[in-house]
Design a protein around this motif. Structure first.
Motif, PDB file in Angstrom:
ATOM      1  N   GLY A 149       0.792  -1.227   0.000  1.00 18.04           N
ATOM      2  CA  GLY A 149       0.000   0.000   0.000  1.00 18.04           C
ATOM      3  C   GLY A 149       0.819   1.270   0.000  1.00 18.04           C
ATOM      4  N   LEU A 150       2.145   1.164   0.010  1.00 15.27           N
ATOM      5  CA  LEU A 150       3.022   2.329   0.021  1.00 15.27           C
ATOM      6  C   LEU A 150       3.701   2.469  -1.343  1.00 15.27           C
ATOM      7  N   THR A 151       4.206   3.661  -1.620  1.00 11.35           N
ATOM      8  CA  THR A 151       4.876   3.939  -2.889  1.00 11.35           C
ATOM      9  C   THR A 151       6.378   3.879  -2.692  1.00 11.35           C
ATOM     10  N   MET A 152       7.029   2.972  -3.400  1.00  9.67           N
ATOM     11  CA  MET A 152       8.476   2.828  -3.257  1.00  9.67           C
ATOM     12  C   MET A 152       9.198   4.042  -3.828  1.00  9.67           C
ATOM     13  N   LEU A 153      10.296   4.377  -3.202  1.00  9.23           N
ATOM     14  CA  LEU A 153      11.106   5.523  -3.603  1.00  9.23           C
ATOM     15  C   LEU A 153      12.444   5.020  -4.140  1.00  9.23           C
ATOM     16  N   GLY A 154      12.758   5.399  -5.376  1.00 12.34           N
ATOM     17  CA  GLY A 154      14.049   5.039  -5.949  1.00 12.34           C
ATOM     18  C   GLY A 154      14.087   3.678  -6.601  1.00 12.34           C
ATOM     19  N   GLN A 155      13.003   2.926  -6.536  1.00 11.59           N
ATOM     20  CA  GLN A 155      12.925   1.609  -7.166  1.00 11.59           C
ATOM     21  C   GLN A 155      11.457   1.227  -7.244  1.00 11.59           C
ATOM     22  N   ASN A 156      11.135   0.274  -8.086  1.00 10.84           N
ATOM     23  CA  ASN A 156       9.749  -0.114  -8.290  1.00 10.84           C
ATOM     24  C   ASN A 156       9.241  -1.074  -7.226  1.00 10.84           C
ATOM     25  N   ALA A 157      10.161  -1.749  -6.560  1.00 12.28           N
ATOM     26  CA  ALA A 157       9.790  -2.743  -5.560  1.00 12.28           C
ATOM     27  C   ALA A 157      10.937  -2.854  -4.567  1.00 12.28           C
ATOM     28  N   PRO A 158      10.681  -3.437  -3.394  1.00 15.22           N
ATOM     29  CA  PRO A 158      11.788  -3.668  -2.475  1.00 15.22           C
ATOM     30  C   PRO A 158      12.888  -4.482  -3.142  1.00 15.22           C
ATOM     31  N   GLY A 159      14.123  -4.288  -2.691  1.00  9.44           N
ATOM     32  CA  GLY A 159      15.236  -4.996  -3.307  1.00  9.44           C
ATOM     33  C   GLY A 159      16.451  -4.998  -2.408  1.00  9.44           C
ATOM     34  N   ASP A 160      17.577  -5.357  -2.978  1.00 10.06           N
ATOM     35  CA  ASP A 160      18.862  -5.373  -2.286  1.00 10.06           C
ATOM     36  C   ASP A 160      19.227  -3.928  -1.929  1.00 10.06           C
ATOM     37  N   VAL A 161      19.293  -3.626  -0.639  1.00  8.36           N
ATOM     38  CA  VAL A 161      19.515  -2.235  -0.244  1.00  8.36           C
ATOM     39  C   VAL A 161      20.924  -1.754  -0.576  1.00  8.36           C
ATOM     40  N   ALA A 162      21.841  -2.683  -0.865  1.00  7.93           N
ATOM     41  CA  ALA A 162      23.179  -2.274  -1.285  1.00  7.93           C
ATOM     42  C   ALA A 162      23.127  -1.500  -2.595  1.00  7.93           C
ATOM     43  N   ARG A 163      22.046  -1.680  -3.366  1.00  9.98           N
ATOM     44  CA  ARG A 163      21.936  -1.041  -4.674  1.00  9.98           C
ATOM     45  C   ARG A 163      21.004   0.173  -4.638  1.00  9.98           C
ATOM     46  N   TRP A 164      20.482   0.502  -3.446  1.00 11.86           N
ATOM     47  CA  TRP A 164      19.544   1.631  -3.347  1.00 11.86           C
ATOM     48  C   TRP A 164      20.336   2.934  -3.296  1.00 11.86           C
ATOM     49  N   ASN A 165      20.185   3.737  -4.330  1.00 11.30           N
ATOM     50  CA  ASN A 165      20.918   5.006  -4.397  1.00 11.30           C
ATOM     51  C   ASN A 165      20.263   5.910  -5.436  1.00 11.30           C
ATOM     52  N   PRO A 166      19.088   6.463  -5.135  1.00  5.00           N
ATOM     53  CA  PRO A 166      18.356   7.251  -6.122  1.00  5.00           C
ATOM     54  C   PRO A 166      19.198   8.376  -6.707  1.00  5.00           C
ATOM     55  N   GLY A 167      19.034   8.583  -8.008  1.00  3.68           N
ATOM     56  CA  GLY A 167      19.726   9.671  -8.672  1.00  3.68           C
ATOM     57  C   GLY A 167      21.129   9.329  -9.120  1.00  3.68           C
ATOM     58  N   HIS A 168      21.554   8.085  -8.897  1.00  3.22           N
ATOM     59  CA  HIS A 168      22.894   7.662  -9.280  1.00  3.22           C
ATOM     60  C   HIS A 168      22.797   6.417 -10.156  1.00  3.22           C
TER      61      HIS A 168
END
Length: 271
Positions: free
Chosen positions: A230-249
């Motif tokens: 029910g929430l809107t993901m930020l920087g990716q379309n779905a939860p994932g490996d947080v090592a790769r979470w880096n919006p704008g890069h």
């Protein structure tokens, strides 16, 4: 002893907060914590790397929320033993008027947090509470002040939802908490996962034996994804490996963790 009050320190028994700090390179803790970490790493050698990935992700998430989304209010649940840079220090690089409420019930984590943060009460508050007692946490005057202005609040869960067993329904806890947050708030979760149920059970049994009631479940990825329903993901379309979470890069490389082990989660916006 009332719920939320820190238990007396028993140096013969390991503490999750002290073990996590040791995995991150901390020199504190007791012999029991060091032995438990050595035994844990014997079963899962890459957990030290995953602890570092978790810590780095939380820092990137806070830095991004402060700089790009002007978030000035943070609730760090299960904050653990403080390590620099602290959440409020990261956020204040972009938003000097940031305030953070750190919540934990480990006596060592609380003592060190209060000692360090006593220098600047305008930046942070330390609250002793069990993270499962969200009603008590939200009633606390400092937390109530975070919420009363109606401005976005970022709630952080890093290596702590694993402490809540499935039978206590942590998904309902998250739904109830996000339902009380101002519109436009954010949920940040980093959760230890493994694909193999036998490995999850082996590590889980070890940690339950080691930590007793202070451990719940290592979960498969699908169960962690349910926290973001029910929430809107930020920087990716779905939860994932947080090592790769880096919006704008550019996309980050894989974490380097062996197949199966992933520090999983992300950042989501509350409608």
């Amino acid at each position: 002893m009332p719920q939320g009050e820190p238990v007396p320190i028993d140096v013969t028994k390991p503490s999750l907060a002290r073990m996590y700090d040791h995995l991150l390179g901390g020199q504190g803790g007791y012999a029991s914590d060091r032995r438990a970490c050595a035994d844990l790493l014997g079963l899962a050698p890459r957990l030290r790397e995953l602890a570092t990935i978790n810590r780095a992700f939380l820092g990137r998430a806070v830095r991004h929320l402060a700089a790009q989304h002007e978030v000035r209010r943070y609730l760090d649940l299960g904050s653990g033993i403080p390590r620099r840079p602290h959440v409020h220090e990261i956020a204040r690089e972009a938003r000097p008027d940031t305030h953070v409420v750190y919540v934990d019930n480990d006596p060592v984590a609380l003592g060190q947090s209060r000692l360090i943060l006593a220098e600047d009460a305008t930046a942070a508050t330390v609250l002793c509470a069990d993270i499962r007692d969200t009603a008590r946490i939200l009633r606390h005057p400092r937390v109530a002040r975070l919420l009363e202005a109606g401005l976005p609040v970022a709630v952080l869960f890093g290596w702590v939802l694993e402490c809540i067993p499935d039978r206590e329904d942590p998904w309902s806890l998250i739904r109830g908490l996000t339902g009380r947050l101002p519109s436009g708030s954010y949920l940040v979760i980093s959760h230890l996962t493994h694909d193999d149920p036998d490995i999850r059970a082996e590590i889980g049994d070890f940690l339950r034996h080691t930590l007793g009631r202070h451990w719940g479940n290592i979960r498969p990825r699908d169960d962690v994804a349910r926290f973001f329903a029910g929430l809107t993901m930020l920087g990716q379309n779905a939860p994932g490996d947080v090592a790769r979470w880096n919006p704008g890069h550019p996309p980050q490389p894989e974490s380097g963790a062996p197949a199966g082990w992933v520090q999983y989660g992300g950042v989501a916006r509350v409608p």
